[in-house]
Design an enzyme around this catalytic site. Structure first.
Site, PDB file in Angstrom:
ATOM      1  N   VAL A 129       0.909  -1.150   0.000  1.00  0.00           N
ATOM      2  CA  VAL A 129       0.000   0.000   0.000  1.00  0.00           C
ATOM      3  C   VAL A 129       0.945   1.196   0.000  1.00  0.00           C
ATOM      4  CG1 VAL A 129      -1.817   1.234   1.223  1.00  0.00           C
ATOM      5  CG2 VAL A 129      -1.805  -1.281   1.195  1.00  0.00           C
ATOM      6  N   PRO A 130       1.149   1.809  -1.186  1.00  0.00           N
ATOM      7  CA  PRO A 130       2.329   2.632  -1.466  1.00  0.00           C
ATOM      8  C   PRO A 130       2.317   4.055  -0.906  1.00  0.00           C
ATOM      9  CG  PRO A 130       0.909   2.587  -3.370  1.00  0.00           C
ATOM     10  CD  PRO A 130       0.278   1.670  -2.355  1.00  0.00           C
ATOM     11  N   CYS A 131       2.443   4.183   0.403  1.00  0.00           N
ATOM     12  CA  CYS A 131       2.474   5.510   1.015  1.00  0.00           C
ATOM     13  C   CYS A 131       3.674   6.329   0.539  1.00  0.00           C
ATOM     14  CB  CYS A 131       2.440   5.411   2.533  1.00  0.00           C
ATOM     15  SG  CYS A 131       3.667   4.317   3.251  1.00  0.00           S
ATOM     16  N   HIS A 132       4.697   5.665   0.010  1.00  0.00           N
ATOM     17  CA  HIS A 132       5.853   6.403  -0.518  1.00  0.00           C
ATOM     18  C   HIS A 132       5.478   7.221  -1.757  1.00  0.00           C
ATOM     19  CE1 HIS A 132       5.845   2.501  -2.629  1.00  0.00           C
ATOM     20  NE2 HIS A 132       6.356   3.158  -3.665  1.00  0.00           N
TER      21      HIS A 132
END
Length: 176
Positions: free
Chosen positions: A135-138
């Protein structure tokens, strides 16, 4: 049937990434693996640990392929139980709508998530994401730069992930 959680780890250029899989799906990832990290996740889930390497094999292979630059999506099912309703709405929007190689600002993600969530709250939600990388919070950045990142080596880990995905240009010392 009693639910359990199985753990695994994969070596990456950012260190060993831990995964925690329940029967429902991937419940947590972390930039640190070890007994303490696993105990924290196990406690938060309230589940006993299962010695089940087969359960984690698929996600570990997907992560290895991602870090090798060979995969751009994850197929592993997600277990959202460690998120609140608001976190689930924002992180679910991010997961579904911001693909590999792209990024959005905190404000854009707030708008995409259906309103009612101030942009300044998005940073807190990203910082509490229990499933980073997948879950790509970056991929959530500040309007005037990268913004913060609480995973791995902080903003340098974020920079590395965004470079891997082609959102940022590699520097002369960047290695995959």
């Amino acid at each position: 049937m009693v639910e359990t959680v199985a753990f695994g780890g994969v070596e990456t250029p950012l260190g060993t990434v831990m995964v925690a899989m329940t029967e429902r799906g991937l419940a947590a990832t972390g930039f640190r693996d070890g007994p303490e990290a696993r105990a924290r996740v196990r406690e938060r889930l309230g589940l006993a640990e299962a010695d089940d390497p087969g359960r984690t094999a698929g996600v570990l292979a997907e992560l290895a392929a991602y870090f090798a630059g060979e995969a751009k999506t994850f197929e592993v099912p997600i277990d959202w139980r460690l998120t609140s309703r608001t976190q689930r709405r924002v992180l679910g929007t991010l997961y579904a709508r911001v693909p590999y190689g792209q990024a959005v600002t905190y404000g854009e993600l707030a708008e995409m998530s259906g309103g009612g969530i101030p942009a300044r709250a998005i940073g807190s939600i990203m910082g509490s994401n229990p499933i980073p990388i997948v879950v790509p919070c970056h991929r959530v950045v500040a309007g005037d730069g990268l913004g913060g990142f609480s995973g791995g080596a902080g903003v340098e880990a974020k920079r590395w992930l965004l470079t891997l995905e082609g959102y940022l240009q590699p520097t002369l010392d960047w290695e995959m």
